[in-house]
Design a protein around this motif. Structure first.
Motif, PDB file in Angstrom:
ATOM      1  N   UNK A 142      40.298  40.205  53.221  1.00  0.00           N
ATOM      2  CA  UNK A 142      41.116  41.418  53.394  1.00  0.00           C
ATOM      3  C   UNK A 142      42.138  41.522  52.423  1.00  0.00           C
ATOM      4  N   UNK A 143      42.323  40.615  51.557  1.00  0.00           N
ATOM      5  CA  UNK A 143      43.261  40.880  50.440  1.00  0.00           C
ATOM      6  C   UNK A 143      42.779  41.766  49.197  1.00  0.00           C
ATOM      7  N   UNK A 144      43.695  42.442  48.772  1.00  0.00           N
ATOM      8  CA  UNK A 144      43.115  43.519  47.610  1.00  0.00           C
ATOM      9  C   UNK A 144      43.121  42.779  46.336  1.00  0.00           C
ATOM     10  N   UNK A 145      42.637  43.416  45.371  1.00  0.00           N
ATOM     11  CA  UNK A 145      42.546  42.840  43.996  1.00  0.00           C
ATOM     12  C   UNK A 145      43.912  43.295  43.232  1.00  0.00           C
ATOM     13  N   UNK A 146      44.479  42.448  42.447  1.00  0.00           N
ATOM     14  CA  UNK A 146      45.468  42.782  41.572  1.00  0.00           C
ATOM     15  C   UNK A 146      45.141  42.356  40.152  1.00  0.00           C
ATOM     16  N   UNK A 147      45.200  43.372  39.236  1.00  0.00           N
ATOM     17  CA  UNK A 147      44.894  42.780  37.965  1.00  0.00           C
ATOM     18  C   UNK A 147      46.127  41.925  37.216  1.00  0.00           C
ATOM     19  N   UNK A 148      46.237  40.759  37.489  1.00  0.00           N
ATOM     20  CA  UNK A 148      47.279  39.932  37.027  1.00  0.00           C
ATOM     21  C   UNK A 148      47.018  39.313  35.769  1.00  0.00           C
ATOM     22  N   UNK A 149      45.282  39.049  35.380  1.00  0.00           N
ATOM     23  CA  UNK A 149      45.205  38.082  34.284  1.00  0.00           C
ATOM     24  C   UNK A 149      45.763  36.900  34.123  1.00  0.00           C
ATOM     25  N   UNK A 150      46.140  36.351  35.466  1.00  0.00           N
ATOM     26  CA  UNK A 150      46.748  34.967  35.495  1.00  0.00           C
ATOM     27  C   UNK A 150      45.815  33.906  34.981  1.00  0.00           C
ATOM     28  N   UNK A 151      44.384  33.719  35.344  1.00  0.00           N
ATOM     29  CA  UNK A 151      43.545  32.788  34.932  1.00  0.00           C
ATOM     30  C   UNK A 151      43.304  32.914  33.685  1.00  0.00           C
ATOM     31  N   UNK A 193      45.275  33.046  43.256  1.00  0.00           N
ATOM     32  CA  UNK A 193      44.158  32.977  42.596  1.00  0.00           C
ATOM     33  C   UNK A 193      42.863  33.066  43.053  1.00  0.00           C
ATOM     34  N   UNK A 194      41.699  33.475  42.402  1.00  0.00           N
ATOM     35  CA  UNK A 194      40.584  33.597  43.083  1.00  0.00           C
ATOM     36  C   UNK A 194      39.726  32.180  42.528  1.00  0.00           C
ATOM     37  N   UNK A 195      39.727  31.221  43.225  1.00  0.00           N
ATOM     38  CA  UNK A 195      39.191  30.090  42.968  1.00  0.00           C
ATOM     39  C   UNK A 195      37.503  29.981  42.960  1.00  0.00           C
ATOM     40  N   UNK A 196      37.062  30.663  43.789  1.00  0.00           N
ATOM     41  CA  UNK A 196      35.443  30.538  43.965  1.00  0.00           C
ATOM     42  C   UNK A 196      34.954  32.072  44.464  1.00  0.00           C
ATOM     43  N   UNK A 216      41.785  38.993  37.743  1.00  0.00           N
ATOM     44  CA  UNK A 216      42.495  39.463  39.120  1.00  0.00           C
ATOM     45  C   UNK A 216      42.985  38.418  40.066  1.00  0.00           C
ATOM     46  N   UNK A 217      43.717  38.457  40.685  1.00  0.00           N
ATOM     47  CA  UNK A 217      44.338  37.591  41.690  1.00  0.00           C
ATOM     48  C   UNK A 217      44.289  38.539  43.184  1.00  0.00           C
ATOM     49  N   UNK A 218      44.183  37.772  44.154  1.00  0.00           N
ATOM     50  CA  UNK A 218      44.305  38.458  45.458  1.00  0.00           C
ATOM     51  C   UNK A 218      45.704  38.713  46.108  1.00  0.00           C
ATOM     52  N   UNK A 219      45.826  39.884  46.566  1.00  0.00           N
ATOM     53  CA  UNK A 219      47.071  40.210  47.148  1.00  0.00           C
ATOM     54  C   UNK A 219      47.232  39.803  48.628  1.00  0.00           C
ATOM     55  N   UNK A 276      34.591  42.110  44.103  1.00  0.00           N
ATOM     56  CA  UNK A 276      34.867  40.682  43.933  1.00  0.00           C
ATOM     57  C   UNK A 276      33.389  40.191  43.157  1.00  0.00           C
ATOM     58  N   UNK A 277      32.337  40.868  43.003  1.00  0.00           N
ATOM     59  CA  UNK A 277      31.101  40.444  42.345  1.00  0.00           C
ATOM     60  C   UNK A 277      31.282  40.621  40.717  1.00  0.00           C
ATOM     61  N   UNK A 278      32.281  41.293  40.333  1.00  0.00           N
ATOM     62  CA  UNK A 278      32.383  41.437  38.949  1.00  0.00           C
ATOM     63  C   UNK A 278      32.538  40.218  38.304  1.00  0.00           C
ATOM     64  N   UNK A 279      31.491  40.085  37.202  1.00  0.00           N
ATOM     65  CA  UNK A 279      31.422  38.853  36.485  1.00  0.00           C
ATOM     66  C   UNK A 279      32.850  38.438  35.842  1.00  0.00           C
ATOM     67  N   UNK A 280      33.445  37.215  35.921  1.00  0.00           N
ATOM     68  CA  UNK A 280      34.483  36.818  35.459  1.00  0.00           C
ATOM     69  C   UNK A 280      35.696  37.445  36.122  1.00  0.00           C
TER      70      UNK A 280
END
Length: 794
Positions: A520-529, A510-513, A500-503, A491-495
């Motif tokens: 507990x949610x995992x990362x999904x590489x969705x590129x949504x934002x 979405x990851x807003x902040x 990613x989004x939260x599963x 979660x600390x990766x810049x940008x």
């Protein structure tokens, strides 16, 4: 001509040298003008002058104790020696043929940088096609330095010089030259020359990349995307290319000569079976080959300058980025982590270059060239050496985003999508997963006309059709690795919010902040934002649009993207890695599907990802039954199925046949589909990928991959068929019950008849043949039995 030794003449030479010593920075430019005047007046020809320079340089080597001048002196020192001798001869000839005041005039011309019209006559005094390259550079740069009024008088000569330099260094393809001469300057080409190691052209991939970058640097009005916009995209501020160096194509021949590999040069004329059987040993020989000492030393100097920066050795053959045949993925590119000792790094780079050279003899490359009518073309291989694009995160180096982009979208899964707006395949990490079908992994598919419109919807589907692994450089192990996303990204990766989004299980958020440690949610590489950001979408559309406009042809690109979070929006910097004309089959404009087809004659029907065209008079269907493929006991059997497909491909040469089978053909995972390459399928007319609950992996949109490019260039239609989907028909009774012709066609492979079923359509359909009609506007494809149309052509 020998030096005259009289005291007066020596004094005149010393006088010139002392005069030039007063201009330590401008002296090289002054001497260029001195030489130009010597050549223009006919005092000595350029060829004779350079020959004398070389002869005296060799004499000086012997004088300094070198017994083998060409083998003992590194290229950099040899070039420095030539430069010194060239300056000495320039001073000598000028001192002995001109008065002192003429030197003063030359110096004044250099200082003022405003030559008179009389000094640059409209008539060029040499033939650029036959002139030495140094003379072309000197004359071209002199022209470019002229004021506008004077430049207008000689612009036609400047254009010819630029064309000759392009043909000498970049490419002699007329389509390429027609574009390149409009954007390259002599200064640009000199910058390229300073980065070339060895002799010869820099190859198609490197030339295409440089051309694309120059096009995007050109400020010439608005792009299609910017028309009517109040904030046009300034592409030259957002697009760069990696730090690049070039091993000239002639070095490839030097490599063959010193290793005794010249007898392999006719390998392309052998039969496909011989090409395939010989390649493993040929590759081993190439990888163990030696390089000319001058090339080794030049590469050593290059690595010393790059330090610990990771690099990649990429193929750049004379044929790559050919208009009409892109050779996508046919040759190797090899990453070099460059984290070892200087000798280890040098050895790794030499091995990488030899692997690129060896790939010119691979079955995929040679059989592709045979099929595309390119086998007789001179295929010297240049090598493009680039710094790897990416940033460090923890102990890994990788780009935030990598991908492939098409200026025309071949993948229209929804009627809303506009083909002309383009298409992207996006991944995080190095771009292998964007251009290849990788096991159990999927890129994000983006239609630039409707970037948020996915081919699949719902949390379950999005979770399945996402990227699960990421390709990175592990600095600790000095290796390229494919690792699970969760082992690399945090979660600390810049940008991270752009990637990613939260599963959340039932839904994807979405990851807003900043994400709390308790999340507990995992990362999904969705590129949504990312795809929601109009600035990113606008940038990519503008890049593709401008490149297509200059090429006057659809293009595809490979790229990475750096994301810098900011307010009110992020900043995106695109690193262009490749640009080539987009090969596409000529679509049949009028494709009509019959209104009424008897149910007994219908063999298939599908409404999913339908291309546009028609295949008539199909005699053979090579059918790998999904249920039989799934029960194959091990990987060895599944690999053998693929090899038999390859032998059938050769056996049925001249016949009209199609392939049909389970899952993702061309996948690197044999459990997901038949692991074929171009060399196994180039004679077929269509590749039907059968998916569904009982047939294996779902139909992945392969558009934009090298495998898809193979199908397009070979005029092979890809067609997915998902069993169980509404509107889908596959006549299993016809396919399963027809006699299997495999034992007759390939008696030695009769033991795989339980997996591969070859159907002779006319033999079981009363002389009729199979016809498949595809209409992408109606999103419908049908295959049915009909009387043959022998006059139809592929």
């Amino acid at each position: 001509m020998e030096y005259k030794r009289s005291y007066e003449q020596l004094q005149e030479v010393y006088g010139v040298q002392l005069r030039l010593a007063q201009y330590p920075i401008l002296a090289p430019e002054i001497r260029k003008l001195m030489r130009r005047e010597l050549f223009a007046r006919g005092i000595i020809t350029q060829r004779a002058f350079e020959s004398e320079v070389t002869q005296k340089a060799v004499v000086s080597q012997h004088r300094e104790g070198l017994g083998d001048p060409f083998g003992e002196e590194p290229a950099a020192i040899w070039n420095a020696r030539l430069a010194i001798i060239r300056d000495q001869l320039t001073d000598f000839y000028f001192a002995n043929n001109y008065p002192t005041d003429r030197l003063d005039q030359v110096i004044q011309r250099t200082l003022s940088a405003s030559p008179s019209l009389e000094e640059y006559p409209v008539t060029l005094r040499f033939n650029p096609e036959l002139a030495p390259i140094d003379l072309l550079f000197d004359q071209g740069e002199a022209y470019e330095a002229l004021p506008a009024e004077q430049l207008a008088r000689v612009r036609h000569h400047l254009r010819e010089i630029i064309v000759v330099l392009i043909k000498s260094m970049l490419s002699d393809q007329l389509e390429f030259i027609g574009i390149a001469k409009e954007v390259f300057t002599v200064r640009d080409l000199r910058d390229v020359r300073q980065r070339v190691i060895g002799r010869g052209k820099i190859g198609g991939k490197a030339a295409g990349l440089l051309l694309a970058h120059k096009i995007l640097e050109t400020v010439d009005g608005q792009t299609r995307e910017d028309a009517g916009s109040e904030d046009p995209v300034e592409l030259h501020k957002h697009v760069v290319i990696p730090d690049s160096y070039y091993i000239g194509a002639d070095v490839f021949y030097d490599f063959l000569m010193i290793n005794g590999f010249t007898h392999y040069m006719n390998q392309k004329y052998r039969r496909s079976e011989e090409i395939t059987a010989d390649y493993p040993n040929l590759r081993k020989s190439y990888v163990e080959g030696r390089f000319p000492s001058s090339i080794v030393e030049a590469l050593r100097e290059l690595l010393d300058g790059l330090g610990k920066t990771p690099i990649i050795a990429r193929s750049s053959s004379l044929l790559e980025v050919h208009f009409g045949a892109a050779l996508a993925g046919k040759y190797e590119s090899v990453f070099c982590p460059n984290q070892g000792t200087p000798e280890e790094n040098l050895a790794a780079l030499l091995r990488a270059i030899s692997q690129v050279y060896a790939s010119t003899l691979s079955p995929d490359a040679l059989l592709y060239r045979q099929q595309m009518g390119l086998v007789d073309y001179d295929e010297r291989m240049a090598v493009l050496i680039q710094t790897v694009q990416g940033t460090r995160y923890r102990n890994f180096v990788f780009p935030a985003i990598a991908g492939v982009g098409y200026s025309r979208n071949p993948f229209r899964w929804n009627p809303k999508i506009r083909r002309d707006d383009g298409f992207l395949r996006l991944v995080s990490g190095f771009g292998t997963r964007a251009v290849q079908r990788v096991a159990r992994d999927y890129p994000r598919i983006v239609a630039l006309s409707h970037p948020e419109l996915r081919p699949y919807v719902g949390a379950t589907q999005i979770r399945k059709y996402t990227q699960h692994f990421i390709d990175v450089l592990d600095l600790d192990d000095n290796k390229m690795k494919s690792l699970p996303v969760r082992q690399v990204l945090g979660f600390d990766y810049p940008g991270i919010r752009y990637l990613a989004s939260l599963d959340k299980g039932d839904y994807i958020s979405p990851i807003f902040a900043r994400v709390p440690p308790t999340e507990k949610g995992g990362l999904l590489l969705t590129f949504n934002q990312l795809v929601k950001d109009r600035h990113f979408i606008k940038l990519m559309r503008a890049i593709l649009s401008k490149l297509e406009r200059y090429h006057q042809w659809p293009v595809d690109i490979e790229f990475t993207v750096d994301v810098t979070p900011g307010y009110p929006h992020a900043t995106y910097d695109v690193h262009l890695l490749q640009c080539r004309p987009q090969t596409s089959r000529k679509e049949q404009q009028s494709v009509e599907i019959p209104d009424a087809i008897p149910e007994s004659d219908l063999i298939l029907r599908t409404t999913e990802l339908v291309p546009h065209g028609k295949v008539s008079d199909i005699r053979y269907v090579v059918y790998v039954r999904p249920q039989d493929y799934r029960r194959a006991p091990d990987t060895t059997v599944k690999l053998e199925i693929a090899r038999v497909i390859g032998r059938l491909n050769r056996r049925l040469d001249g016949e009209i046949f199609i392939l049909a089978g389970p899952g993702r053909w061309g996948s690197s995972d044999v459990d997901l589909g038949v692991k074929v390459t171009y060399a196994d399928i180039y004679n077929t007319r269509m590749l039907i990928e059968i998916a569904g609950a009982d047939a294996g992996a779902g139909a992945e949109p392969s558009y934009g991959t090298h495998f898809f490019q193979d199908l397009v260039e070979a005029a092979i239609y890809p067609l997915p068929v998902t069993l169980g989907k509404s509107g889908t028909v596959l006549n299993a009774e016809f396919l399963d019950n027809a006699p299997n012709k495999l034992p007759e066609l390939l008696p030695q492979d009769a033991d795989v008849s339980g997996y591969i079923h070859v159907i002779d359509v006319p033999a079981v359909a009363q002389g009729r043949r199979l016809e498949i009609i595809m209409n992408n506007e109606q999103e419908l494809a049908v295959g049915y039995l009909r009387s043959p149309r022998y006059n139809e052509k592929r």
